[in-house]
Design an enzyme around this catalytic site. Structure first.
Site, PDB file in Angstrom:
ATOM      1  N   TYR A  95       0.849  -1.201   0.000  1.00 52.37           N
ATOM      2  CA  TYR A  95       0.000   0.000   0.000  1.00 52.37           C
ATOM      3  C   TYR A  95       0.882   1.248   0.000  1.00 52.37           C
ATOM      4  CZ  TYR A  95      -3.157   3.397   2.409  1.00 52.37           C
ATOM      5  OH  TYR A  95      -3.882   4.484   2.802  1.00 52.37           O
TER       6      TYR A  95
ATOM      7  N   ASP B  57      -2.062  -6.133   9.055  1.00 50.76           N
ATOM      8  CA  ASP B  57      -3.140  -5.194   8.763  1.00 50.76           C
ATOM      9  C   ASP B  57      -4.247  -5.987   8.073  1.00 50.76           C
ATOM     10  OD1 ASP B  57      -4.829  -3.233   7.841  1.00 50.76           O
ATOM     11  OD2 ASP B  57      -3.244  -1.894   7.172  1.00 50.76           O
TER      12      ASP B  57
ATOM     13  N   ILE C 101      -7.304  -5.079   7.283  1.00 55.04           N
ATOM     14  CA  ILE C 101      -8.344  -4.123   6.900  1.00 55.04           C
ATOM     15  C   ILE C 101      -9.285  -4.677   5.831  1.00 55.04           C
ATOM     16  CG2 ILE C 101      -6.934  -2.980   5.153  1.00 55.04           C
ATOM     17  CD1 ILE C 101      -8.162  -0.325   6.004  1.00 55.04           C
TER      18      ILE C 101
END
Lengths: 469, 499
Positions: free
Chosen positions: B156, B241, B243
């Protein structure tokens, strides 16, 4: 553990300080009029609970803001997806207007210079990240808000050097105190990047005078450093004149658009004026484009919920509401302030004369066993554990004179304030004995019951229901 | 590393280093596409020739379900007549522990999003300003300035800002390649770890997104277990992460690191090293509400992160609403099922449409995007310059904002992340048509030799204006030369860029 960061293992977050210990004691034994009448009364929390009804009645008349609607259309989708760190334009415009109104429209705020942050906590930390490097210092007049030790220093590595203010002149900031603080920083090999004041002051409750503001501007101008004015309490000023924002003085001195004006930054929040600390609404206002740009990017780490931005944009754009709210809120604050001050006076306790804030700066030096901080903490413990009031000792605010305490008055009902004053009276009048305090309390309870039943009797003729509170 | 930018005037010299460097990463090309889109945004009726935004990993597919729930549950709002009796308590609530009901509801949702295969302890749930805030906070808790975190690439783009900018932490990438479908292996992590340690770097941990952004793939449970064993052996942290946890739409179940912690014996996993970052921004499509979560098995980290959460608490108004919504089990169960279904359909339609244009994507079973293979369209194979050229063509000619692999630190040119869940069906079809048109017009032409182009480039200045009026019917060769000559879109790698 050894493998966490230094920040995780130090205690610069300051949460071991007495300021928070009092809170902990309160949490264990919180006062409740009915359920726990012998509990500790919280007077260490600078909250404004006096004017919720005004907001609640606005909400009743304005359902669209709550329902993610605008002019009959649902904007839920847009709000759910809205994460632009420039913020909702309608909200920023409303904030800018509200801030101007709070200053009697003597200055105007440009929404383009506003940065939205998650509370003033985040605003202050963000400004540190923008203006100072680790190891740099900011000068702060004492006494100051205990949370600054965490907000300004913890993750930023910035140091605070105190500008010592004393009761000798009402804790005003003097030129020599400023110079002294600057010298002190140099002795400690710290590069001073600026001065941070809270205006109106926490914990003093006083507004900064024009003289002081001029002095500060001269000082930061000469030293080529920044000035941050945390104006979080600007809407709690309850005298008709009194609050002068540093931006006004800049205007008066015709210093707008100069280098010095680029180094003046304002912090604001809705936590105190509107009593909405849960909504996490903070603001940075700066004339320096680079600061605005950098702070805006940093706000990514703590944006305001779009749901909240939308609600408040509607609330604050309603000029009828804001005008009425500011006025009414001030009346209620003054009323409450005066009750505390006179109640304390009646037992021989003086306060620093103040015209703002949600608290008084109370002088209990004459109750100290000795003029020492040990004695102050001793007295404080008595007040917490025996008198059952959580107030904040001056040392937690870095005051350099023992015996001062910050006592909040806007976070409780009037009845509770009365109880607190009675308890204090008993403590001051004689040796505190638990049986005596219990019987006093019983007496008060009976008195209250009697009053209510008399009142109900009177009302029954008119066939009306007694109102809550 | 960014360079120090000294701005003019007195003020520039007295701001912090952080404020004046470009470690925030916002000057990267990742944002160029956004800027182009902002100037000419697509709208089905109002601007049908505008640029379609496919660079934004948003989940817009199930907002209707949430909208309906809110309408049917006015008590969940403290501002409606039904809920206003709670207004003052909630508006006043700034305890950084968060509302109990909120933490319970989040723990409940997180468990359900992982198929009920694990449960989460509400006491370990810490709020933050979105996952952005969570990632930064966890760095502040685990690492000092100068310390290193290993991060598998492609990753990311905004990690460069979130993990590094204000924390001073360094990222050392663990490069993954197409040779094994970009799968993260323990060997690759071990190699990167050893290399970093040998160069005297203080490696504090490993951080990755699972399901992956930008790949959309999920890590198999065995590898995840081995990575947990690896970090335990070396006494470094693991931050996952998660998410995109509930954006899994096909294939095997998503194995959360929480499952691995549950399955492994305490001799194999030191739970004090395991931390999860979470958010509702992708799974629920609510990025505006700023709900980030730090979940740690390490008590000290929970305590520290909680204190730090003061800098980015979730609005109590939002906490209250979500507490109500996410404790509604029938809503949550239905939402998760519908969301997965809709994402799967959307992904299927998109990848099928791309296949028609002979475009393949990395096989993925999660996420809001595909990792598209356009290596065959590069003018020069294996060239990042060509990737950036191609990217500008896609923005300017095909009128799609996609994200070039280089912005994710991918080491192989030619890959692009393309988002599919942030638009309606009609827009998706317009996008597919544009892609198909673009590819079919150029299907007969192979990449021209570089020398031919170079001659044409010499006389480019006159053609600058023509470019602006050109349309999709340009030849492949002409596209490249125009792409090179247009003002303002020169790649920083381009040899033609005048310094």
């Amino acid at each position: 553990m050894g493998i966490l960061s230094r920040k995780a293992t130090c205690n610069t977050h300051g949460q071991d300080s007495s300021y928070f210990l009092g809170w902990e004691e309160y949490e264990k034994n919180p006062y409740d009029e009915v359920k726990n009448p012998d509990g500790i009364i919280q007077m260490g929390l600078a909250e404004n609970q006096l004017s919720f009804d005004l907001i609640e009645s606005w909400l009743a008349k304005n359902p669209e803001a709550a329902n993610f609607e605008r002019e009959g259309q649902s904007i839920f989708r847009e709000l759910a997806l809205f994460q632009d760190y420039h913020g909702l334009p309608s909200f920023k415009n409303a904030m800018a207007d509200f801030m101007s109104e709070n200053r009697g429209n003597r200055v105007s705020f440009d929404p383009k210079k506003l940065v939205l942050t998650a509370g003033a906590t985040s605003a202050n930390e963000t400004l540190m990240f923008c203006l100072a490097d680790p190891g740099d210092a900011f000068l702060l007049p004492t006494p100051y808000y205990p949370g600054f030790d965490r907000d300004l220093k913890w993750r930023t590595g910035v140091e605070i050097v105190p500008i010592q203010c004393t009761s000798a002149n009402g804790f005003r900031i003097t030129k020599s105190a400023l110079e002294e603080a600057y010298k002190q920083a140099q002795k400690l090999n710290l590069k001073v990047k600026g001065v941070l004041i809270t205006n109106p002051s926490n914990p003093l409750g006083t507004t900064t005078t024009r003289t002081e503001l001029n002095r500060l501007l001269d000082f930061v101008s000469r030293k080529n450093i920044h000035l941050i004015s945390d104006e979080i309490y600007s809407g709690t000023v309850f005298t008709s004149t009194g609050f002068i924002s540093v931006l006004e003085v800049l205007k008066e001195k015709k210093l707008e658009n100069t280098d010095v004006s680029k180094r003046v930054h304002i912090v604001y929040s809705l936590s105190k004026d509107l009593g909405l600390p849960g909504f996490r609404v903070g603001v940075i206002y700066s004339n320096d484009d680079i600061v605005v740009a950098a702070a805006t990017k940093m706000s990514s780490f703590g944006l305001i919920s779009s749901q909240t931005q939308y609600l408040l944009s509607a609330l604050l754009s309603d000029k009828n509401f804001t005008k009425n709210y500011l006025k009414e809120n001030q009346i209620r604050l003054k009323n409450r302030h005066d009750k505390l001050v006179s109640g304390l006076e009646a037992v021989g306790i003086e306060c620093l004369k103040s015209n703002a804030g949600l608290f008084c700066w109370v002088d209990m030096r004459h109750l100290l066993r000795s003029n020492t901080f040990e004695a102050e903490i001793e007295l404080w413990k008595k007040i917490v554990y025996e008198v059952k009031l959580n107030i904040s000792p001056g040392s937690s605010c870095h005051c350099n004179e023992p015996g001062w305490f910050r006592v909040c008055f806007a976070n409780m009902s009037e009845e509770t304030l009365k109880v607190a004053l009675i308890r204090l009276k008993m403590f001051v009048d004689g040796p505190s004995s638990t049986t005596r305090s219990q019987s006093e309390h019983q007496r008060l309870k009976t008195l209250t019951k009697m009053k209510v039943s008399n009142w109900v009797l009177r009302l029954s003729f008119q066939d009306r229901e007694p109102e809550e509170r | 590393m960014g360079s120090l930018i000294k701005s003019g005037g007195v003020s520039g010299a007295i701001l912090s280093r952080i404020a004046t460097n470009d470690q925030h990463g916002e000057n990267s090309e990742y944002f160029d596409g956004w800027k182009a889109y902002d100037k000419d945004p697509f709208h089905l009726s109002r601007n049908p020739h505008g640029i379609i935004q496919m660079g934004l990993a948003e989940n817009q597919l199930c907002l209707d379900l949430i909208k309906d729930w809110i309408k049917e549950n006015p008590k969940a709002s403290v501002c409606t007549p039904e809920g206003v009796y709670q207004f003052s308590d909630i508006a006043n609530f700034q305890d950084y522990h968060g509302l109990n009901e909120f933490r319970q509801a989040i723990a409940n949702f997180m468990g359900k999003a992982r198929g009920g295969r694990v449960t989460f302890d509400p006491e370990r749930i810490v709020m933050s300003g979105g996952a952005t805030g969570a990632n930064e906070t966890i760095m502040f808790c685990l690492a000092d300035p100068g310390d290193v975190f290993l991060v598998p690439s492609p990753y990311y783009a905004a990690f460069d800002r979130d993990l590094r900018w204000r924390t001073g932490v360094e990222i050392v990438p663990v490069h993954c390649s197409s040779s094994n479908n970009f799968k993260l292996t323990v060997e690759a992590v071990e190699w990167a770890y050893k290399k970093a340690v040998q160069s005297n770097k203080n490696v504090k941990g490993l951080l990755f997104t699972n399901p992956s952004n930008p790949l959309g793939t999920i890590l198999d449970k065995d590898t995840l277990k081995n990575l947990v064993r690896f970090v335990t052996r070396n006494n470094i942290h693991l931050v996952v992460d998660e998410i995109y946890a509930a954006t899994v739409f096909a294939g095997e179940n998503f194995a959360s690191v929480a499952e691995v912690v549950k399955d492994l014996d305490s001799s194999e996993v030191n739970v004090d090293l395991i931390h999860i970052v979470y958010s509702l921004s992708k799974d629920m499509g609510l990025p505006g509400f700023r709900v980030g979560i730090v979940y740690s098995y390490n008590d000290s980290v929970v305590s520290c992160a909680r204190k730090m959460s003061s800098f980015g608490l979730v609005s109590s108004q939002t906490q209250f609403m979500l507490a109500s919504m996410l404790s509604d089990d029938s809503f949550v169960d239905n939402f998760l099922m519908e969301s997965s279904k809709r994402l799967g359909i959307r992904h299927g339609v998109f990848t099928l449409g791309l296949k028609k244009a002979d475009i393949n994507c990395l096989i993925s079973t999660a996420g809001l995007f595909v990792w598209m293979d356009l290596r065959h369209l590069l003018r020069v194979r294996n060239s990042f310059e060509s990737e950036i050229e191609l990217w500008h063509i896609i923005i300017d000619k095909v009128k799609l904002n996609v994200s070039p692999g280089s912005s994710f630190q991918c080491t192989e040119p030619g890959w692009f992340r393309v988002c599919f869940a942030n638009m309606d069906d009609d827009t998706l079809h317009v996008a597919l048509r544009r892609i198909q048109d673009f590819v079919s017009k150029n299907s007969n032409k192979t990449a021209e030799k570089a020398s031919d182009n170079d001659q044409l480039i010499q006389s480019n200045n006159a053609k600058k204006q023509k470019w602006k009026q050109s349309n999709l019917r340009l030849s492949f060769r002409r596209l490249y030369e125009d792409g090179l000559s247009s003002p303002g879109i020169m790649s920083p790698h381009s040899p033609l860029l005048r310094t």
